[in-house]
Design an enzyme around this catalytic site. Sequence first.
Site, PDB file in Angstrom:
ATOM      1  CE1 TYR A   1      -4.239   1.840   0.555  1.00 31.92           C
ATOM      2  CE2 TYR A   1      -2.754   3.608   1.503  1.00 31.92           C
ATOM      3  CZ  TYR A   1      -3.950   3.114   0.939  1.00 31.92           C
ATOM      4  OH  TYR A   1      -4.848   3.975   1.078  1.00 31.92           O
TER       5      TYR A   1
ATOM      6  CG  PHE B   1      -7.177  14.952 -25.736  1.00 29.68           C
ATOM      7  CD1 PHE B   1      -7.347  14.345 -26.744  1.00 29.68           C
ATOM      8  CD2 PHE B   1      -7.722  14.120 -24.504  1.00 29.68           C
ATOM      9  CE1 PHE B   1      -7.962  12.860 -27.053  1.00 29.68           C
ATOM     10  CE2 PHE B   1      -8.008  12.924 -24.715  1.00 29.68           C
ATOM     11  CZ  PHE B   1      -8.278  12.222 -26.155  1.00 29.68           C
ATOM     12  CG  ASP B   2     -11.879  14.808 -27.032  1.00 30.17           C
ATOM     13  OD1 ASP B   2     -10.814  15.249 -27.730  1.00 30.17           O
ATOM     14  OD2 ASP B   2     -12.539  13.863 -27.597  1.00 30.17           O
TER      15      ASP B   2
ATOM     16  CG  ASP C   1      -1.941  16.796 -22.726  1.00 29.26           C
ATOM     17  OD1 ASP C   1      -1.404  15.831 -22.330  1.00 29.26           O
ATOM     18  OD2 ASP C   1      -3.136  16.864 -23.331  1.00 29.26           O
TER      19      ASP C   1
ATOM     20  CB  ALA D   1      -0.456  11.948 -24.335  1.00 33.09           C
TER      21      ALA D   1
ATOM     22  CE  LYS E   1      -3.725   8.487 -25.172  1.00 28.70           C
ATOM     23  NZ  LYS E   1      -4.056   9.753 -24.892  1.00 28.70           N
TER      24      LYS E   1
ATOM     25  CG  HIS F   1     -18.819   9.851 -31.162  1.00 31.57           C
ATOM     26  ND1 HIS F   1     -19.138  10.903 -30.299  1.00 31.57           N
ATOM     27  CD2 HIS F   1     -17.691   9.430 -30.938  1.00 31.57           C
ATOM     28  CE1 HIS F   1     -18.061  11.001 -29.864  1.00 31.57           C
ATOM     29  NE2 HIS F   1     -17.218  10.030 -30.066  1.00 31.57           N
TER      30      HIS F   1
HETATM   31  C1  LIG Z   1      -5.215  10.440 -24.164  1.00 34.56           C
HETATM   32  C2  LIG Z   1      -4.763  11.870 -23.996  1.00 34.56           C
HETATM   33  C3  LIG Z   1      -5.380  12.568 -22.776  1.00 34.56           C
HETATM   34  C4  LIG Z   1      -6.278  11.883 -21.657  1.00 34.56           C
HETATM   35  O1  LIG Z   1      -5.539  10.561 -21.330  1.00 34.56           O
HETATM   36  P1  LIG Z   1      -6.453   9.310 -20.766  1.00 34.56           P
HETATM   37  O2  LIG Z   1      -5.151   8.353 -20.528  1.00 34.56           O
HETATM   38  O3  LIG Z   1      -7.188   9.009 -21.985  1.00 34.56           O
HETATM   39  O4  LIG Z   1      -7.249   9.441 -19.659  1.00 34.56           O
HETATM   40  C5  LIG Z   1      -4.918  13.734 -22.654  1.00 34.56           C
HETATM   41  N1  LIG Z   1      -4.390  14.486 -23.457  1.00 34.56           N
HETATM   42  C6  LIG Z   1      -3.963  13.921 -24.767  1.00 34.56           C
HETATM   43  C7  LIG Z   1      -3.346  14.719 -25.640  1.00 34.56           C
HETATM   44  C8  LIG Z   1      -4.155  12.671 -24.693  1.00 34.56           C
HETATM   45  O5  LIG Z   1      -3.968  12.010 -26.042  1.00 34.56           O
END
Ligand SMILES: *Cc1c(COP(=O)(O)O)cnc(C)c1O
Length: 459
Positions: A73, A125-126, A216, A218, A259, A450
């Site tokens: 833990y 990103f969304d 960000d 990823a 990613k 979608h």
């Molecule tokens: C995938 C992604 C996120 C969100 O990450 P999750 O692991 O899907 O929650 C944020 N920013 C970018 C640019 C991404 O490609």
Amino acid sequence: MKQIYFPEPFRIKSVEPLTVLTREEREQKIARAGYNVFALASEDVYIDLLTDSGTGAMSSSQWAGVMTGDESYAGASSYYHVQEAAQRIFGMPYVQLVHQGRAAEKVLLPILLAGKKYAIANMHFDTTRAHVELAGARAIDCVVPEALDTTTYADFKGNMDVERLERYIRDLGAENIGVVIMTITNNSAGGQPVSVANIRATRDLAHRYGIPFMIDAARYAENSYFVKQREEEFRTSSIADIVRATFEGADCFTMSAKKDAIVNMGGLIGCRDKALFETVKQRTISFEGFVTYGGMSGRDIEALARGLDEGIDENYLRYRIGQMQYLAARLEEGGIPFQSPVGGHAVFVDAKKLLPHIPYYEFPAQALAIELYREAGIRACDIGSYMLGNDPDTGKQLEADFEFTRLAVPRRVYTQSHLDVIADALLNIKERADKIKGYKIVEEPPILRHFTAKLAPLG
Ligand SMILES: *Cc1c(COP(=O)(O)O)cnc(C)c1O
């Protein structure tokens, strides 16, 4: 001389069988799925290009790490392995584990945006946009205009428009802007890279106005590989050096490890400021779990620690980006239009150009995704008007700027033969493009339709 695009820097030790259905079976499956690719069972898909997120293949070393992962833990050894790798790679003194990218956003963004009105990014990103809005602020995109032109070549279509950013800061008031965000690569612009020069200019501008600068991250490794290929200053640098240059002076970062860290689940937050880190830790405990596991199993943490180093291996990146470039070259040769140059994780096929007779309200990019499934069991998705949905006020179908069918390529999963199947399927579809019909929606939920809507073929 023939160019060799991507020597795979691995051999295959474990295989996962794929089902190959007949065309008749595929016709039945997609009809039964209401012509919605999200409703297909994955075992009815031959090549799954829905996303590159969490779909990569782990290495034998990562799988060995799954066995040695420490499930304690508090103070688990795997936690210290991630700390060591992340601090070394990103040059950030403080790193927090979380379970995925949006969890990092949920923990960090409300701290930066407390009492603020705006976040400005090259593109949000969304999920980043969602968390900016949940924190009570507005998300503004400020990408260079080249990003919106699919046919003209530019080295760094993901860049921030720095002049426009400065105008925004002056007009909106620096005191109202909680954070300036750089998304690398620029996912929403098609996985397009951002130059280190642009990262530095954006960081310096934000700092001149006293605004925190966040990355960000990823696809930070894919971005670094593009920098090495395309930015003079870094031609002879190692990927590790480019990553350090990328994060130099950034105040904080969020990262989906699904990613470029090549794991199926995981995320990170990094920051430089001790006080900020203390708040991050407190919020992580509330939302994710104790700081040394952050919502993850010890085995997944160990795989993440190892994946961080595998993701920045130059031979791996040459193969990874090489796969995208190989697929893009085959499509180009066959006259299939796509967002060019190809980005780091997906080919965005321009369905508006391939199916010009289908209007936006009959969803050309969705129609192309369905044809890909019919033709060869390939699952892609619509990034166009079908995904955009209806105007919330009038209920009328909105028209997207682009009608893209996205082919996202999972990491280390498919071979060159699979890529050839994808290219050949698109070429076959192009032959009969004028006979392909659009779709209408017969059932849809009010938001994010979608994922669950049902469609029917027209004509
Ligand atoms: C995938 C992604 C996120 C969100 O990450 P999750 O692991 O899907 O929650 C944020 N920013 C970018 C640019 C991404 O490609």
